[in-house]
Scaffold this motif. Structure first.
Motif, short mmCIF file in Angstrom:
data_model
loop_
_atom_site.label_atom_id
_atom_site.label_comp_id
_atom_site.label_asym_id
_atom_site.label_seq_id
_atom_site.Cartn_x
_atom_site.Cartn_y
_atom_site.Cartn_z
N ARG A 234 0.84 -1.21 0.00
CA ARG A 234 0.00 0.00 0.00
C ARG A 234 0.88 1.26 0.00
N PHE A 235 1.95 1.21 0.76
CA PHE A 235 2.86 2.36 0.82
C PHE A 235 3.40 2.69 -0.58
N TYR A 236 3.90 1.68 -1.28
CA TYR A 236 4.43 1.91 -2.62
C TYR A 236 3.31 2.21 -3.62
N TYR A 237 2.15 1.66 -3.38
CA TYR A 237 1.00 1.97 -4.24
C TYR A 237 0.68 3.46 -4.13
N GLY A 238 0.72 3.98 -2.90
CA GLY A 238 0.51 5.42 -2.69
C GLY A 238 1.58 6.26 -3.37
N LYS A 239 2.83 5.81 -3.32
CA LYS A 239 3.93 6.53 -3.96
C LYS A 239 3.76 6.54 -5.48
N CYS A 240 3.30 5.38 -6.03
CA CYS A 240 3.05 5.32 -7.48
C CYS A 240 1.97 6.33 -7.89
N ASN A 241 0.90 6.40 -7.10
CA ASN A 241 -0.18 7.34 -7.41
C ASN A 241 0.31 8.79 -7.35
N TYR A 242 1.16 9.10 -6.40
CA TYR A 242 1.72 10.46 -6.32
C TYR A 242 2.54 10.77 -7.57
N LYS A 243 3.40 9.80 -7.99
CA LYS A 243 4.21 10.00 -9.18
C LYS A 243 3.35 10.16 -10.43
N LEU A 244 2.16 9.54 -10.41
CA LEU A 244 1.25 9.60 -11.56
C LEU A 244 0.21 10.71 -11.41
N SER A 245 0.43 11.57 -10.42
CA SER A 245 -0.46 12.71 -10.16
C SER A 245 -1.87 12.29 -9.75
N LYS A 246 -1.98 11.09 -9.16
CA LYS A 246 -3.25 10.63 -8.60
C LYS A 246 -3.24 10.96 -7.10
N PHE A 247 -3.35 12.23 -6.79
CA PHE A 247 -3.07 12.71 -5.44
C PHE A 247 -4.09 12.20 -4.41
N LYS A 248 -5.37 12.21 -4.77
CA LYS A 248 -6.39 11.74 -3.83
C LYS A 248 -6.23 10.24 -3.55
N SER B 284 -3.53 8.56 -3.80
CA SER B 284 -2.29 8.41 -3.05
C SER B 284 -2.53 8.63 -1.57
N ILE B 285 -3.25 9.70 -1.23
CA ILE B 285 -3.55 9.99 0.18
C ILE B 285 -4.32 8.84 0.80
N ALA C 115 5.69 8.49 4.76
CA ALA C 115 4.30 8.46 4.32
C ALA C 115 3.58 9.77 4.67
N LEU C 116 3.84 10.30 5.86
CA LEU C 116 3.23 11.57 6.28
C LEU C 116 3.72 12.73 5.40
N LEU C 117 5.01 12.72 5.10
CA LEU C 117 5.55 13.75 4.22
C LEU C 117 4.90 13.68 2.85
N LEU C 118 4.73 12.45 2.34
CA LEU C 118 4.11 12.26 1.03
C LEU C 118 2.65 12.71 1.04
N ILE C 119 1.96 12.47 2.15
CA ILE C 119 0.57 12.94 2.28
C ILE C 119 0.53 14.47 2.21
N GLU D 29 2.62 16.42 0.73
CA GLU D 29 2.91 16.85 -0.63
C GLU D 29 1.69 16.66 -1.54
N ASN D 30 0.95 15.57 -1.32
CA ASN D 30 -0.30 15.38 -2.05
C ASN D 30 -1.31 16.49 -1.72
N GLN D 31 -1.38 16.83 -0.45
CA GLN D 31 -2.31 17.88 -0.02
C GLN D 31 -1.93 19.23 -0.62
N ILE D 32 -0.64 19.50 -0.70
CA ILE D 32 -0.19 20.73 -1.33
C ILE D 32 -0.56 20.74 -2.81
N ALA D 33 -0.37 19.57 -3.47
CA ALA D 33 -0.71 19.46 -4.89
C ALA D 33 -2.21 19.68 -5.12
#
Length: 220
Positions: free
Chosen positions: A139-153, A155-156, A175-179, A181-185
């Motif tokens: 799930r962690f890497y799945y969230g990272k993939c979504n962030y890289k693919l601009s699937k921000f919601k 990913s969160i 994971a919190l940092l990535l969240i 960054e998604n929220q900023i996006a």
């Protein structure tokens, strides 16, 4: 008188000869012939063979009974049942191998920047191996993939599930940092600030603490 005596003697001799022949004939009749001896030997051999065959059949029957009892024991005892013990263990080992191969392939694709392929494989992994101990990391890497693919919601959502499933993971600060960054996006700055504050408060010894501090100072 002499003639009479000779005649009498002659008669006795003849009688003794006849008696001797009769005894000889009777004795000859009591002794078995070679044919009869051979026949008797064959009969004795047949009886002996029949006895050996009978004993062999009895021995086979006993072995059959033993084998049948063993089969019933194995069928009724799961600890001795090949299907329930050896076969299932083999199937489990094969399943674990396929599980690990799919997970490793997904991570390799992510590291090779093939984010779409990695996401698809991680999605299959999560669906196939719902009880796997690797699910949180997937799930962690799945969230990272979504962030890289601009699937921000998306990913969160996956990262939040990851944090709930594995609160003691070393990847929680990341994971919190990535969240954040998604929220900023998503232009959700207030939520991003809240998320960054959690990192600054609870993960001061984390490797990403400095990055979180800089990002916090930029958006506050």
């Amino acid at each position: 008188m002499t003639l009479h005596y000779l005649s009498y003697t002659r008669t006795l001799i003849i009688a003794f000869v006849i008696y001797g022949c009769m005894i000889s004939t009777t004795s000859a009749k009591n002794e078995p012939s070679p044919y009869e001896i051979d026949l008797q030997k064959q009969i004795d051999n047949i009886k002996k063979s029949e006895l050996q065959l009978h004993n062999y059949i009895v021995s086979l029957q006993n072995e059959i009974y033993i084998i049948r009892d063993q089969i019933e024991l194995i069928a009724n005892n799961p600890l001795l049942n090949k299907q329930s013990f050896h076969t299932k263990k083999l199937q489990k080992d094969e399943s674990n191998l396929k599980e690990k191969e799919l997970y490793d392939l997904s991570i390799k694709m992510f590291n090779d920047h093939k984010y779409t392929e990695a996401k698809n494989h991680l999605s299959s992994f999560i669906d196939l191996y719902t009880n796997s101990s690797l699910i949180p990391c997937a799930r962690f890497y799945y969230g990272k993939c979504n962030y890289k693919l601009s699937k921000f919601k998306e990913s969160i959502d996956q990262l939040i599930i990851f944090i709930k499933e594995k609160p003691d993971s070393e990847h929680i600060p990341e994971a919190l940092l990535l969240i954040s960054e998604n929220q900023i996006a998503l232009n959700n700055i207030s939520e991003a600030i809240k998320t960054l504050k959690i990192i600054l408060k609870n993960h001061k010894n984390s490797d990403i603490y400095g990055t979180a501090q800089k990002l916090f100072n930029m958006i506050k």
